[in-house]
Scaffold this motif. Structure first.
Motif, PDB file in Angstrom:
ATOM      1  N   UNK A 107       0.859  -1.177   0.000  1.00 39.91           N
ATOM      2  CA  UNK A 107       0.000   0.000   0.000  1.00 39.91           C
ATOM      3  C   UNK A 107       0.900   1.234   0.000  1.00 39.91           C
ATOM      4  N   UNK A 108       0.609   2.168  -0.899  1.00 38.96           N
ATOM      5  CA  UNK A 108       1.437   3.365  -1.012  1.00 38.96           C
ATOM      6  C   UNK A 108       0.559   4.610  -1.126  1.00 38.96           C
ATOM      7  N   UNK A 109       1.173   5.751  -0.919  1.00 42.75           N
ATOM      8  CA  UNK A 109       0.497   7.029  -1.123  1.00 42.75           C
ATOM      9  C   UNK A 109       1.502   8.028  -1.681  1.00 42.75           C
ATOM     10  N   UNK A 110       1.051   8.807  -2.660  1.00 42.51           N
ATOM     11  CA  UNK A 110       1.887   9.846  -3.249  1.00 42.51           C
ATOM     12  C   UNK A 110       1.567  11.171  -2.582  1.00 42.51           C
ATOM     13  N   UNK A 111       2.589  11.836  -2.047  1.00 45.50           N
ATOM     14  CA  UNK A 111       2.445  13.175  -1.488  1.00 45.50           C
ATOM     15  C   UNK A 111       3.298  14.119  -2.329  1.00 45.50           C
ATOM     16  N   UNK A 112       2.634  15.082  -2.980  1.00 43.57           N
ATOM     17  CA  UNK A 112       3.325  15.963  -3.943  1.00 43.57           C
ATOM     18  C   UNK A 112       3.428  17.380  -3.386  1.00 43.57           C
ATOM     19  N   UNK A 113       4.637  17.950  -3.338  1.00 48.49           N
ATOM     20  CA  UNK A 113       4.802  19.335  -2.879  1.00 48.49           C
ATOM     21  C   UNK A 113       4.132  20.297  -3.854  1.00 48.49           C
ATOM     22  N   UNK A 114       3.268  21.145  -3.347  1.00 43.92           N
ATOM     23  CA  UNK A 114       2.495  22.051  -4.194  1.00 43.92           C
ATOM     24  C   UNK A 114       3.294  23.317  -4.483  1.00 43.92           C
ATOM     25  N   UNK A 115       3.370  23.673  -5.766  1.00 46.92           N
ATOM     26  CA  UNK A 115       4.015  24.926  -6.148  1.00 46.92           C
ATOM     27  C   UNK A 115       5.526  24.893  -6.154  1.00 46.92           C
ATOM     28  N   UNK A 116       6.130  23.737  -5.992  1.00 45.56           N
ATOM     29  CA  UNK A 116       7.594  23.637  -5.991  1.00 45.56           C
ATOM     30  C   UNK A 116       8.125  23.961  -7.387  1.00 45.56           C
ATOM     31  N   UNK A 117       9.059  24.886  -7.484  1.00 42.32           N
ATOM     32  CA  UNK A 117       9.589  25.278  -8.784  1.00 42.32           C
ATOM     33  C   UNK A 117      10.466  24.168  -9.366  1.00 42.32           C
ATOM     34  N   UNK A 118      10.651  24.182 -10.668  1.00 41.28           N
ATOM     35  CA  UNK A 118      11.472  23.162 -11.318  1.00 41.28           C
ATOM     36  C   UNK A 118      12.903  23.181 -10.790  1.00 41.28           C
ATOM     37  N   UNK A 119      13.444  24.382 -10.576  1.00 43.93           N
ATOM     38  CA  UNK A 119      14.822  24.492 -10.079  1.00 43.93           C
ATOM     39  C   UNK A 119      14.941  23.911  -8.676  1.00 43.93           C
ATOM     40  N   UNK A 120      13.964  24.217  -7.807  1.00 45.32           N
ATOM     41  CA  UNK A 120      14.005  23.686  -6.446  1.00 45.32           C
ATOM     42  C   UNK A 120      13.746  22.185  -6.428  1.00 45.32           C
ATOM     43  N   UNK A 121      12.882  21.705  -7.327  1.00 44.11           N
ATOM     44  CA  UNK A 121      12.628  20.259  -7.407  1.00 44.11           C
ATOM     45  C   UNK A 121      13.908  19.523  -7.772  1.00 44.11           C
ATOM     46  N   UNK A 122      14.646  20.087  -8.717  1.00 42.42           N
ATOM     47  CA  UNK A 122      15.923  19.476  -9.104  1.00 42.42           C
ATOM     48  C   UNK A 122      16.909  19.491  -7.951  1.00 42.42           C
ATOM     49  N   UNK A 123      16.922  20.565  -7.183  1.00 42.02           N
ATOM     50  CA  UNK A 123      17.839  20.659  -6.054  1.00 42.02           C
ATOM     51  C   UNK A 123      17.475  19.668  -4.950  1.00 42.02           C
ATOM     52  N   UNK A 124      16.164  19.474  -4.707  1.00 41.55           N
ATOM     53  CA  UNK A 124      15.710  18.495  -3.719  1.00 41.55           C
ATOM     54  C   UNK A 124      16.190  17.097  -4.095  1.00 41.55           C
ATOM     55  N   UNK A 125      16.009  16.741  -5.373  1.00 46.99           N
ATOM     56  CA  UNK A 125      16.426  15.417  -5.833  1.00 46.99           C
ATOM     57  C   UNK A 125      17.936  15.256  -5.772  1.00 46.99           C
ATOM     58  N   UNK A 126      18.668  16.319  -6.115  1.00 45.32           N
ATOM     59  CA  UNK A 126      20.130  16.252  -6.084  1.00 45.32           C
ATOM     60  C   UNK A 126      20.627  16.101  -4.654  1.00 45.32           C
ATOM     61  N   UNK A 127      19.981  16.787  -3.723  1.00 50.11           N
ATOM     62  CA  UNK A 127      20.370  16.698  -2.316  1.00 50.11           C
ATOM     63  C   UNK A 127      20.281  15.245  -1.839  1.00 50.11           C
ATOM     64  N   UNK A 128      19.155  14.597  -2.152  1.00 50.18           N
ATOM     65  CA  UNK A 128      18.977  13.203  -1.734  1.00 50.18           C
ATOM     66  C   UNK A 128      19.988  12.292  -2.415  1.00 50.18           C
ATOM     67  N   UNK A 129      20.227  12.524  -3.713  1.00 52.65           N
ATOM     68  CA  UNK A 129      21.159  11.678  -4.466  1.00 52.65           C
ATOM     69  C   UNK A 129      22.571  11.756  -3.873  1.00 52.65           C
ATOM     70  N   UNK A 130      22.973  12.956  -3.468  1.00 56.95           N
ATOM     71  CA  UNK A 130      24.323  13.141  -2.935  1.00 56.95           C
ATOM     72  C   UNK A 130      24.520  12.472  -1.576  1.00 56.95           C
ATOM     73  N   UNK A 131      23.441  12.037  -0.948  1.00 53.56           N
ATOM     74  CA  UNK A 131      23.545  11.372   0.351  1.00 53.56           C
ATOM     75  C   UNK A 131      23.503   9.853   0.258  1.00 53.56           C
ATOM     76  N   UNK A 132      23.473   9.320  -0.945  1.00 56.88           N
ATOM     77  CA  UNK A 132      23.542   7.870  -1.115  1.00 56.88           C
ATOM     78  C   UNK A 132      24.860   7.360  -0.524  1.00 56.88           C
ATOM     79  N   UNK A 133      24.756   6.337   0.283  1.00 54.95           N
ATOM     80  CA  UNK A 133      25.941   5.784   0.939  1.00 54.95           C
ATOM     81  C   UNK A 133      25.997   6.090   2.426  1.00 54.95           C
ATOM     82  N   UNK A 134      25.180   7.038   2.895  1.00 53.18           N
ATOM     83  CA  UNK A 134      25.144   7.299   4.335  1.00 53.18           C
ATOM     84  C   UNK A 134      24.544   6.108   5.077  1.00 53.18           C
ATOM     85  N   UNK A 135      24.894   5.954   6.349  1.00 53.01           N
ATOM     86  CA  UNK A 135      24.372   4.866   7.159  1.00 53.01           C
ATOM     87  C   UNK A 135      23.011   5.203   7.726  1.00 53.01           C
TER      88      UNK A 135
END
Length: 272
Positions: A107-135
């Motif tokens: 069972x899943x649910x999608x929660x979408x940030x409202x009004x997030x700009x394309x530039x900020x959306x890209x930065x959010x995704x990049x932030x998470x990607x750069x933390x791959x490998x943390x414990x």
């Protein structure tokens, strides 16, 4: 204290194994719709079935025990030819990428940030990607359970709590990872709101909560995230539903003439 948390880590990992298989409420069409509906920056909440997941759901009084950030296909990361599209922090591996098929039977649910700009959306995704490998921060899970469960903490001590967990920047939990990613662009999840009176009137001042205080349910509760139902945007017509009782009635109606002919043949007298 390190040896104690190492032993606790192994114990929690064993408890996290599913108690039973996830049983989806939705159809294969809904699964396809989920794939087509998700957009980068969406938070995917998951109802886990492990024993730890059950504890988290009970203590948070929520359906959701896990959260992952959808970032879209990650170059070079695949699983049997399927691209990894999620970034998450899980008990077994820490911060990793994962394919969507990992949760198609849950069972899943999608929660979408409202009004997030394309530039900020890209930065959010990049932030998470750069933390791959943390414990994974096991102490944050334990502290969060104590924080949300009313008995160990008095209300005064809970109000004074500003951070949970080990304090180690190399360790993090799933909801904290996503909260930090949105904090990086000053997008609110569930900020603390203070009302201030001044000469111009009453105004609200938002203060970002520490990321260690977040649980998966907070993205569902947030007034700034919209719940997206995958089966609806594509166009849902309830008239097209195939109901079990109507299918039985239709089958019986089809067989009725044949049954009547058979009965008539049985009772018809033989004519010499």
């Amino acid at each position: 204290m390190g040896w104690m948390f190492d032993n606790l880590e192994r114990l929690i990992a064993r408890l996290q194994k599913p108690a039973n298989r996830c049983q989806p409420l939705t159809s294969d069409d809904a699964t396809t719709a989920l794939r087509h509906t998700l957009q980068p920056g969406d938070v995917l909440l998951v109802e886990g079935k492990g024993r730890i997941s059950s504890s988290i759901k009970y203590i948070t009084q929520s359906t959701w025990s896990h959260s992952a950030l959808y970032v879209g296909p990650i170059s070079g990361a695949t699983n049997g030819g399927e691209p990894h599209v999620l970034i998450e922090a899980n008990i077994d591996e820490g911060v990793v990428s994962a394919p969507l098929s990992k949760y198609l039977h849950c069972q899943t649910r999608i929660c979408r940030p409202v009004g997030l700009t394309d530039a900020d959306r890209e930065q959010v995704c990049r932030y998470a990607f750069e933390r791959i490998g943390l414990g994974y921060d096991f102490k944050n899970v334990i502290d969060l359970m104590r924080y949300l469960f009313p008995c160990p903490f008095t209300h005064r001590r809970r109000r004074r709590t500003i951070a949970l967990g080990s304090g180690d920047s190399r360790r993090i939990i799933c909801s904290s990872l996503i909260a930090q990613a949105f904090d990086a662009v000053r997008y609110p999840v569930l900020p603390n709101i203070t009302h201030i009176e001044n000469k111009s009137g009453r105004c609200e001042i938002a203060e970002i909560r520490h990321s260690s205080l977040y649980a998966p349910r907070d993205f569902d509760l947030s007034p700034y995230f919209m719940v997206v139902k995958p089966t609806l945007p594509a166009g849902f017509n309830y008239k097209n539903m195939r109901w079990a009782d109507l299918q039985v009635d239709a089958a019986q109606a089809t067989l009725a003439p044949e049954i009547e002919r058979g009965i008539a043949a049985m009772v018809q007298p033989d004519i010499p």
